[in-house]
Design a protein around this motif. Structure first.
Motif, PDB file in Angstrom:
ATOM      1  N   ASN A 258      -3.627   7.380   2.106  1.00  0.00           N
ATOM      2  CA  ASN A 258      -4.995   7.066   1.676  1.00  0.00           C
ATOM      3  C   ASN A 258      -5.150   5.586   1.340  1.00  0.00           C
ATOM      4  O   ASN A 258      -6.184   4.986   1.636  1.00  0.00           O
ATOM      5  CB  ASN A 258      -5.417   7.941   0.502  1.00  0.00           C
ATOM      6  N   ALA A 259      -4.142   4.982   0.739  1.00  0.00           N
ATOM      7  CA  ALA A 259      -4.191   3.552   0.434  1.00  0.00           C
ATOM      8  C   ALA A 259      -4.214   2.729   1.715  1.00  0.00           C
ATOM      9  O   ALA A 259      -4.930   1.725   1.810  1.00  0.00           O
ATOM     10  CB  ALA A 259      -3.006   3.152  -0.450  1.00  0.00           C
TER      11      ALA A 259
ATOM     12  N   TYR B 277       0.859  -1.176   0.000  1.00  0.00           N
ATOM     13  CA  TYR B 277       0.000   0.000   0.000  1.00  0.00           C
ATOM     14  C   TYR B 277       0.898   1.228   0.000  1.00  0.00           C
ATOM     15  O   TYR B 277       1.745   1.374   0.881  1.00  0.00           O
ATOM     16  CB  TYR B 277      -0.923   0.000   1.223  1.00  0.00           C
TER      17      TYR B 277
ATOM     18  N   ASP C 278      -7.718   2.999   3.152  1.00  0.00           N
ATOM     19  CA  ASP C 278      -8.654   2.154   2.401  1.00  0.00           C
ATOM     20  C   ASP C 278      -8.493   0.690   2.777  1.00  0.00           C
ATOM     21  O   ASP C 278      -9.475  -0.039   2.950  1.00  0.00           O
ATOM     22  CB  ASP C 278      -8.447   2.330   0.892  1.00  0.00           C
ATOM     23  N   TRP C 279      -7.250   0.231   2.881  1.00  0.00           N
ATOM     24  CA  TRP C 279      -6.978  -1.157   3.269  1.00  0.00           C
ATOM     25  C   TRP C 279      -7.531  -1.435   4.661  1.00  0.00           C
ATOM     26  O   TRP C 279      -8.205  -2.447   4.878  1.00  0.00           O
ATOM     27  CB  TRP C 279      -5.475  -1.415   3.198  1.00  0.00           C
TER      28      TRP C 279
END
Length: 127
Positions: free
Chosen positions: A45-46, A41, A49-50
């Motif tokens: 932000n990633a 990731y 989200d994860w």
């Protein structure tokens, strides 16, 4: 050193409490997070989200840190992790290798994991 340890402990607690609101306190915007299975990731932000996606299917039941090692801007944490994901319970030992920036935030985190003998939830009583 203690600040980094407290930061990682708070990160573990965020998983236990299912609280994504503090992820920005732990990670730099440009963080790279690599899970023990190789999932990667890039960016805060990633990671958010994860985290949110994982919580739709799972619960962290235990995240116990046993030891920290420090070398310059790197900290290693050895831990035991127990979770339920899609109705399957898992228990394993792991290591997180973290690099920190000048602001004390994690810029890179790489996890390594290995199963405990028997990989049963009853093993946790031995910890």
């Amino acid at each position: 050193m203690r600040e980094r340890q407290s930061l990682f402990r708070a990160y573990c607690d965020a998983w236990l409490k299912r609280d994504s609101s503090r992820l920005g306190d732990f990670f730099a915007d440009h963080v790279v997070y690599i899970e023990s299975d190789g999932s990667r990731y890039e960016g805060l932000n990633a990671v958010r989200d994860w985290f949110s996606g994982w919580m739709l299917h799972g619960d962290v039941l235990l995240w116990r840190v046993h030891r920290y090692t420090h070398q310059g801007r790197v900290m290693i944490a050895e831990w035991t992790f127990r979770c339920r994901y899609n109705d399957t319970e898992s228990l394993f030992d792991g290591v997180s290798v973290m690099d920190f920036d000048n602001d004390g935030k994690i810029i890179r985190l790489r996890e390594y994991a290995g199963k405990l003998p028997g990989n049963s939830a009853s093993t946790v009583t031995q910890l």
